[in-house]
Design an enzyme around this catalytic site. Structure first.
Site, mmCIF file in Angstrom:
data_model
loop_
_atom_site.group_PDB
_atom_site.id
_atom_site.type_symbol
_atom_site.label_atom_id
_atom_site.label_comp_id
_atom_site.label_asym_id
_atom_site.label_seq_id
_atom_site.Cartn_x
_atom_site.Cartn_y
_atom_site.Cartn_z
ATOM 1 N N GLN A 197 0.819 -1.208 0.000
ATOM 2 C CA GLN A 197 0.000 0.000 0.000
ATOM 3 C C GLN A 197 0.861 1.269 0.000
ATOM 4 O O GLN A 197 0.473 2.302 0.551
ATOM 5 C CB GLN A 197 -0.938 -0.009 1.216
ATOM 6 C CG GLN A 197 -2.089 -0.986 1.084
ATOM 7 C CD GLN A 197 -3.067 -0.601 -0.022
ATOM 8 O OE1 GLN A 197 -3.163 0.558 -0.420
ATOM 9 N NE2 GLN A 197 -3.803 -1.583 -0.523
ATOM 10 N N SER A 198 1.976 1.217 -0.683
ATOM 11 C CA SER A 198 2.902 2.351 -0.719
ATOM 12 C C SER A 198 2.280 3.580 -1.394
ATOM 13 O O SER A 198 1.850 3.525 -2.547
ATOM 14 C CB SER A 198 4.168 1.945 -1.483
ATOM 15 O OG SER A 198 4.956 3.069 -1.802
ATOM 16 N N ASN A 199 2.272 4.697 -0.671
ATOM 17 C CA ASN A 199 1.858 5.975 -1.264
ATOM 18 C C ASN A 199 2.870 6.439 -2.306
ATOM 19 O O ASN A 199 2.505 7.000 -3.334
ATOM 20 C CB ASN A 199 1.707 7.032 -0.177
ATOM 21 C CG ASN A 199 0.574 6.733 0.772
ATOM 22 O OD1 ASN A 199 -0.564 6.542 0.359
ATOM 23 N ND2 ASN A 199 0.886 6.683 2.063
#
Length: 346
Positions: free
Chosen positions: A87-89
């Site tokens: 879920q890396s921004n």
């Protein structure tokens, strides 16, 4: 030429791919102050809205990507490769910026957070990575994602392409310069308004946001100890080590003749919780009080935990009759991946 102008001139020497329309706004959280009441000791709370940048859903990594994509284009690269958690921004914003720049994007995403619900594994940033056209490689949590990225760059080179590789969060010394730009914006605001922030508070994941602010304040002759970060990724000792190293390397790009003070880096480890990406009650409380008092959205991994630290400081009178600036770093898509943790009926 004053030292802020000198730093801006130095920053202009680096290739950049423009993503910001100007300084992000600074707004006072007057309604939240009212909700907290006398517990604040008269502290005045402000937010710098790095969550409202226009590309890819916004967020702090766009400041770093201005420099990173700028260098990739200057080097003649056709592909941008980076790493992160599922879920890396940063991965999501990299995919969006690469699309705008006309580059292919490949993401090496590691399964490092022990969450297995459907929302976490398919929604949020992962949904947007695909929408922006990135090629996603899902890796087990124990695999070296940066090594995988470099190996993939070698494959691209063998077929005649050229890839630019950067690690998690875009937090290289060059990428960290994006937050030296932010430091200049804060100093310009203080000069224009006559107020001075006792603390500038940020989350600390891959360390680049704090490092860039510390480097920028040092390069302009200001006090880097005004920056306070809350580590959400590494244990406190590791966060201190990584942030100090990265700030020194970024400062070397800005002002090679200057050195970072021994006590320049301040990090608080109280809000990390059990591990990176795992929710805490204080984080959920911070998300709700911000949403229900100001209508603003924090994210559950970074800004939510850091703002929990701000609320604790406000309630305990740490900044009595002072101005405090919280940098809202974005990450709103992550809310949809953490539905089971933050929904009232979850």
């Amino acid at each position: 030429m004053d030292m802020v102008a000198e730093m801006k001139s130095r920053l202009d020497e680096f290739p950049r791919f423009g993503l910001l329309d100007g300084p992000t706004p600074i707004q006072r959280l007057a309604r939240l102050e009212h909700v907290l009441g006398t517990a604040t000791g008269g502290a005045r709370l402000w937010v710098k809205r790095d969550d409202v940048m226009g590309v890819g859903g916004g967020g702090n990594k766009l400041r770093k990507l201005e420099f990173l994509i700028g260098e990739a284009i200057a080097q003649g690269c056709d592909t941008f490769i980076t790493t992160g958690g599922l879920q890396s921004n940063h991965a999501r914003q990299s995919a969006a910026v690469a699309a705008r720049a006309g580059l292919a994007c490949e993401l090496m995403l590691s399964d490092v957070v022990p969450r297995h619900d459907g929302a976490y594994r398919t929604n949020g940033n992962l949904l947007l990575d695909d929408l922006f056209g990135a090629t996603v490689h899902r890796l087990p949590g124990d695999r070296d994602a940066l090594a995988a990225a470099r190996a993939r760059a070698d494959e691209i080179a063998c077929r005649g392409g050229k890839a630019y590789v950067v690690g998690s969060g875009g937090s290289s010394p060059l990428g960290s310069l994006g937050y030296a730009v932010c430091a200049a914006e804060i100093l310009d605001d203080e000069r224009a308004t006559g107020r001075r922030f006792e603390a500038v508070v940020v989350p600390n994941g891959s360390a680049g946001t704090h490092a860039g602010l510390a480097a920028g304040l040092t390069a302009t002759g200001d006090d880097p100890r005004r920056v306070l970060s809350f580590t959400v990724l590494a244990p406190l000792d590791k966060a201190m080590e990584d942030t100090r190293r990265l700030a020194s390397e970024a400062l070397n790009l800005l002002a090679p003749n200057m050195q970072l003070a021994d006590d320049a880096i301040r990090i608080d480890g109280s809000q990390r919780g059990e591990a990176y990406g795992l929710p805490t009650e204080a984080m959920v409380d911070a998300l709700r009080i911000m949403a229900r008092s100001e209508g603003l959205l924090l994210d559950p991994v970074y800004s939510g935990k850091a703002f929990a630290g701000v609320l604790d400081g406000m309630r305990t009178g740490a900044w009595e009759d002072r101005d405090v600036l919280f940098v809202m770093t974005g990450g709103t898509p992550g809310l949809f991946a953490y539905r089971d943790a933050i929904a009232t009926d979850g």
